[in-house]
Write an enzyme that holds these catalytic residues in place. Sequence first.
Site, PDB file in Angstrom:
ATOM      1  N   SER A 242      46.086  45.439  34.509  1.00  0.00           N
ATOM      2  CA  SER A 242      47.418  44.921  34.796  1.00  0.00           C
ATOM      3  C   SER A 242      47.546  44.626  36.294  1.00  0.00           C
ATOM      4  O   SER A 242      46.743  43.876  36.844  1.00  0.00           O
ATOM      5  CB  SER A 242      48.466  45.921  34.291  1.00  0.00           C
ATOM      6  N   ASP A 467      48.601  38.480  25.398  1.00  0.00           N
ATOM      7  CA  ASP A 467      49.148  39.534  26.255  1.00  0.00           C
ATOM      8  C   ASP A 467      50.532  39.117  26.750  1.00  0.00           C
ATOM      9  O   ASP A 467      50.711  38.005  27.247  1.00  0.00           O
ATOM     10  CB  ASP A 467      48.201  39.744  27.434  1.00  0.00           C
ATOM     11  N   HIS A 496      48.302  44.982  25.810  1.00  0.00           N
ATOM     12  CA  HIS A 496      48.127  44.966  27.260  1.00  0.00           C
ATOM     13  C   HIS A 496      47.155  46.074  27.647  1.00  0.00           C
ATOM     14  O   HIS A 496      47.436  47.254  27.471  1.00  0.00           O
ATOM     15  CB  HIS A 496      49.481  45.176  27.927  1.00  0.00           C
TER      16      HIS A 496
END
Length: 537
Positions: A242, A467, A496
């Site tokens: 991320s 995502d 994710h």
Amino acid sequence: MRRTIVLVCAGALVAGAVAAAPAATAQSHRPDPIGTPAAVRSVTVPESVGVVIAAANAARAGIDWAACPDDWGLAAGVSCGRVTVPVDYRKPFGATVELAVDRAASTGTPAQRQGSLIYNPGGPGASGLRFPVRVTSAAALWKATAKAYDFVGFDPRGVGHSAPISCEDPQEYVKAPKADPVPDSEADKLAQRKLAAEYAAGCMERTGTRMLSQMTTPNTARDLDVIRAALHEKKLNYLGVSYGTYLGAVYATLFPTHVRRMIVDSVVNPAQDQIWYRNNLDQDVAFQGRWDDWEAWVATYDSVYHLGDTAAKVETKWLALRAAAKSHPIGGVVGPNELLGFFQNAPYYDSSWATVASVWSRYEAGDTQALVDAAAPDLSDTAGNTTAENGNAVYTAVECTDAKWPTDWRIWDRDNTALHAKYPFLTWENAWLNLPCATWGVPQRHPVDVRSHRGLPDVLIVQSTRDAATPYTGALELHRRLAGSRLITERGAGSHGVTNLVNPCINSRVDDYLLTGRTDAADVVCGPHATPVPAAS
């Protein structure tokens, strides 16, 4: 020529200052280093020089590994320590903070060991201290890698045990119910704008200009290089998920010759015109798509959840739930804002699909408490609330300071009104979350121009196509910018964070890269990991 002379003179001063610098102490924050002459403390150098000085000091000091404090909640077998970094790399002998780091030693033989693997889980604002638990718990996916690497986690600057920052009293931060993020009127928008401005002012008041102005991704990347030096590693092995992908991309840009292995998973679009305003707008579109995926999944299991046998019926029931909570907050504390905080777990992670659907189904069957327990804050959990507020403070500080944001409300209003018409699930909530950046109290930087430079080895990029938090276009953009990188695409999936999920097509390639440095000759497309299946009722 004048500039060259100035830099040479500064270099001579820095060389003398390095020799005079004291060893790092074990304090969490040292605003005025004792024993360092005032003339040295005030030395100003380019940040690129400051990080070299800080890394040299860290290499000399090393890390004093010891048992972790009990209140850190880490497993036996994990050791903890601290690494001192400057608050401002332009002033490497001035104020410092200490970063919390932890480690689980590799499980293999000395001949198998390849160094340390450092992890960042994202945020910005998330702690990486639980990463070593993957070793101590013998997590199956990481068994081979754990033989080769010490797993190292850390709290980035401002996070958790690393000089935590704050923008608001934690109990006030979690208090519920909050206003519906979807405005019904201009008065609603004005109220949210006022709250955002107050929050930005609170960051200044509670954290202060000196620290707030240095809460940036480039500084965290510099901190990462200092940690590398403190570990006595010549080169960095890194896994970022991320926001951790953007941190990795910035590190790779600033320190290309310091990278040994780098995996970035679920990728932030690093283009300078995307950081961060456009990225958040793109999230709104992607979250709507993944929300639609989840509603379709719920509909296929109507026999389990009884929430509707088509996605349209599930959406209708969601809107009814939302309207009811707005009219009369559930349990007195769960309104639309709190519902969204819980329900957005589903588009984030498909491991949450069944949990969210089950709680909702129980509520519809009359179990109100299940939804209150899931979505409402727990005011008695002061430690958890402090962590939550700290995480949001760091998220805000880094994103607001990293880049310039629109200061004209009309731009925010135009963009979010248009997006909400087609993508209503998250748009306004995301706007209010980021609106403090419009009135931010410290100078906003220009984002790093992320791209590969001489000496950067192949980087492995892993991304799912659906995502929600980091849309697929981000992986394509980073792949374009990093020459020699390889992209593994998980087609048809959207959770994710991909590398910690069971998908042999991906898992085997992650292991091979970390263990041998090899990547495929071309990009790879993998099928999706297994779709969740609800437990039988």
